[in-house]
Scaffold this motif. Sequence first.
Motif, PDB file in Angstrom:
ATOM      1  N   UNK A   1       0.829  -1.203   0.000  1.00  0.00           N
ATOM      2  CA  UNK A   1       0.000   0.000   0.000  1.00  0.00           C
ATOM      3  C   UNK A   1       0.867   1.259   0.000  1.00  0.00           C
ATOM      4  N   UNK A   2       1.950   1.234   0.774  1.00  0.00           N
ATOM      5  CA  UNK A   2       2.869   2.374   0.818  1.00  0.00           C
ATOM      6  C   UNK A   2       3.509   2.583  -0.548  1.00  0.00           C
ATOM      7  N   UNK A   3       3.956   1.487  -1.167  1.00  0.00           N
ATOM      8  CA  UNK A   3       4.585   1.590  -2.484  1.00  0.00           C
ATOM      9  C   UNK A   3       3.597   2.135  -3.522  1.00  0.00           C
ATOM     10  N   UNK A   4       2.360   1.652  -3.472  1.00  0.00           N
ATOM     11  CA  UNK A   4       1.335   2.141  -4.403  1.00  0.00           C
ATOM     12  C   UNK A   4       1.057   3.623  -4.164  1.00  0.00           C
ATOM     13  N   UNK A   5       1.015   4.034  -2.908  1.00  0.00           N
ATOM     14  CA  UNK A   5       0.777   5.452  -2.591  1.00  0.00           C
ATOM     15  C   UNK A   5       1.920   6.324  -3.110  1.00  0.00           C
ATOM     16  N   UNK A   6       3.157   5.841  -2.970  1.00  0.00           N
ATOM     17  CA  UNK A   6       4.302   6.603  -3.485  1.00  0.00           C
ATOM     18  C   UNK A   6       4.231   6.731  -5.004  1.00  0.00           C
ATOM     19  N   UNK A   7       3.826   5.657  -5.674  1.00  0.00           N
ATOM     20  CA  UNK A   7       3.695   5.712  -7.129  1.00  0.00           C
ATOM     21  C   UNK A   7       2.570   6.662  -7.542  1.00  0.00           C
ATOM     22  N   UNK A   8       1.470   6.648  -6.794  1.00  0.00           N
ATOM     23  CA  UNK A   8       0.365   7.563  -7.083  1.00  0.00           C
ATOM     24  C   UNK A   8       0.785   9.019  -6.879  1.00  0.00           C
TER      25      UNK A   8
END
Length: 135
Positions: free
Chosen positions: A85-92
């Motif tokens: 979730x953290x990685x996806x948020x950083x990509x977003x």
Amino acid sequence: MADPFLCFRCGTSLEALTLPFSRRDGCPQCATDIHVCQMCLHFDKSVPKQCHEDDAEEVFEKEKANFCEWFLPSSEVFDPERAEQVQAAEQNLASLFALIFGKQISQAFQAAFLPALSPSNAKIGDFEIRQILLI
């Protein structure tokens, strides 16, 4: 054999660090502090002060290094789902900046800026940011 200690944020093995962890120890991968409440066996979000140790002084920043004398590292703190979730948020977030500025963000900028935004500091969602910026 005891379970290995993993960084609570990125899941990297902490075998290279000596026990007991010092206040200055950090993850070799993401440089996150290790002597923190979220790495502790006593940490529990569902109890008062988020700590099972009644005699421990209250720590307000659970992801920052502290001087707690009751600290016992836990081997069960890494949550792969949360890390995704953290990685996806950083990509977003990187995509959002690319939309705002109309260009792709450099890898150097991402490496310098995105790790500073921990989940505890990033309280605002992608949708809310878009509303604020009227995109």
